[in-house]
Design a protein around this motif. Structure first.
Motif, PDB file in Angstrom:
ATOM      1  N   LEU A   4      -4.469  -5.057  -9.228  1.00  0.00           N
ATOM      2  CA  LEU A   4      -5.282  -5.164  -8.253  1.00  0.00           C
ATOM      3  C   LEU A   4      -4.697  -3.728  -6.645  1.00  0.00           C
ATOM      4  O   LEU A   4      -3.896  -3.625  -6.506  1.00  0.00           O
ATOM      5  N   PHE A  36       0.086  -5.035  -7.269  1.00  0.00           N
ATOM      6  CA  PHE A  36      -1.059  -4.822  -6.175  1.00  0.00           C
ATOM      7  C   PHE A  36      -0.489  -3.391  -5.206  1.00  0.00           C
ATOM      8  O   PHE A  36       0.325  -3.267  -4.765  1.00  0.00           O
ATOM      9  N   HIS A  58      -9.272  -3.076 -10.309  1.00  0.00           N
ATOM     10  CA  HIS A  58      -8.486  -3.838 -11.437  1.00  0.00           C
ATOM     11  C   HIS A  58      -8.545  -3.466 -12.389  1.00  0.00           C
ATOM     12  O   HIS A  58      -9.546  -2.958 -13.745  1.00  0.00           O
ATOM     13  N   GLY A 109      -1.108  -6.294 -14.867  1.00  0.00           N
ATOM     14  CA  GLY A 109      -2.314  -6.205 -14.472  1.00  0.00           C
ATOM     15  C   GLY A 109      -2.325  -5.430 -12.750  1.00  0.00           C
ATOM     16  O   GLY A 109      -1.019  -5.718 -12.667  1.00  0.00           O
TER      17      GLY A 109
END
Length: 376
Positions: A90, A242, A139, A88
């Motif tokens: 962010l 991120f 996200h 993932g």
């Protein structure tokens, strides 16, 4: 003089992929690299690079990313290597900042699965990132990171397994077009020729293509690993990659993938490099202070003490977008450069495209916006 269908100069992220895709097509291909395989002298090193569809830089990159993802997954399956981690991503910033607004634009145009997080949701879900009250988040669950050296090694292994000849420690002295249109390349080992030449020389591109020297700026970039024993930042614990656009600059990082450390760096900033061969690879306080300040302000579980570092180079185009094109006066010399610090994730699809063009195929329409003629 030995001849090939194509010669590739530079076997980093883009060149290794080009060799692999040329060899998969059955071409007689020679790859030339001045350093060792998966070296740390250019732009394709430092263990990790973010991969994302959340493209604030320009929505036109998204169709290419869809292809890049497919090709990375295909390479990972065929090589049995852990190349991509979908941990993932962010993104944090002001609601009207370049990152947040740019990603929202790309998400609208391409129906991307991007989850918005207001300030309260951001604090509740990702409390280990101490964002300012006026910041929001986005996200992307399918994003993550590529293991950069492993990706290069996998492409080189695929190329070799399909018959490509790869030479390392083989700097190129010069090349020229012959009367029949073929390209003659001179190395320390002698002369070779090919029907097409692919130039993926990274920060050395401008020195190889003097006509492009004024269009490309090489920048020194430092990657830092800080001390971190907080499990909230670990990949196992679910911490994502991120990007944070702050008033102090643009910073990015990765989940901790080794005990006791976490990689965080600054994407913004400008340190021009006059000569890629004489890059300063040491690190001093000036290289650390801004990133350490970001760590102190935004990541309370991370120590601002640097454990280790790596230095790489960005090759910037005038508008920050890639250049993928043939030379105007030599249509069988194909160049990919100017990746401006956000190119590695595209290596799989750029390599495929370069192979297509080198063997006489038509360019993808989705890459028209990357032509060099936009600078004419």
């Amino acid at each position: 003089m030995k001849t090939y269908d194509a010669i590739v100069i530079g076997l980093g992220g883009m060149g290794s992929a080009a060799c692999a895709h040329l060899a998969r097509r059955g071409a007689r291909v020679l790859g030339l690299e001045q350093f060792t395989p998966a070296h740390d002298r250019g732009s394709s090193h430092g263990e990790t690079r973010i991969i994302r569809r959340a493209y604030f830089e320009h929505p036109d990159y998204v169709p290419l990313l869809n292809e890049a993802y497919r090709l990375w997954d295909e390479l990972a399956d065929s090589s049995a290597r852990p190349l991509i981690s979908r941990c993932g991503l962010l993104l944090v910033g002001a609601p009207d900042g370049e990152v947040i607004s740019g990603v929202q634009r790309a998400a609208r145009e391409h129906r991307l699965a991007i989850e918005p997080l207001d300030a309260a949701a951001l604090r509740g879900r990702f409390g280990m990132i101490r964002a300012a009250p006026d910041m929001v988040g986005l996200h992307e669950a399918d994003a993550g990171f590529l293991r950069v050296e492993e990706c290069v090694r996998a492409h080189l292994a695929l190329a070799a397994s399909r018959g490509a000849e790869l030479r390392f420690g083989a700097p190129v002295r010069e090349w020229r077009r012959l009367g029949d249109g073929s390209i003659e390349v001179t190395t320390e080992g002698g002369r070779i020729a090919a029907g097409a030449l692919v130039v993926t020389a990274g920060p050395w591109t401008a020195s190889r293509l003097t006509a492009w020297a004024g269009r490309l700026e090489v920048r020194r970039k430092v990657q830092l690993w800080f001390g971190c024993d907080d499990d909230r930042y670990s990949a196992v614990g679910g911490f994502p990659a991120f990007c944070a656009e702050t008033s102090d600059g643009f910073f990015y990082g990765f989940p901790s993938i080794r005990p006791g450390e976490i990689k965080i760096a600054e994407h913004s900033g400008r340190q021009p490099v006059a000569n890629a061969d004489s890059l300063d690879r040491s690190v001093d306080a000036a290289d650390i202070v801004r990133v350490a300040r970001f760590v102190t302000e935004f990541m309370p579980g991370v120590s601002p003490r640097v454990q280790r570092h790596s230095v790489c180079m960005y090759t910037m185009s005038p508008d920050g977008h890639f250049v993928v094109d043939a030379l105007a006066d030599a249509p069988n010399i194909h160049v990919a450069c100017g990746f401006s610090g956000h190119g590695f994730k595209f290596a799989s699809v750029i390599g495929d495209e370069l192979a297509t063009r080198a063997l006489g195929g038509a360019p993808r329409e989705s890459m028209e916006f990357l032509r060099a003629s936009r600078f004419a």
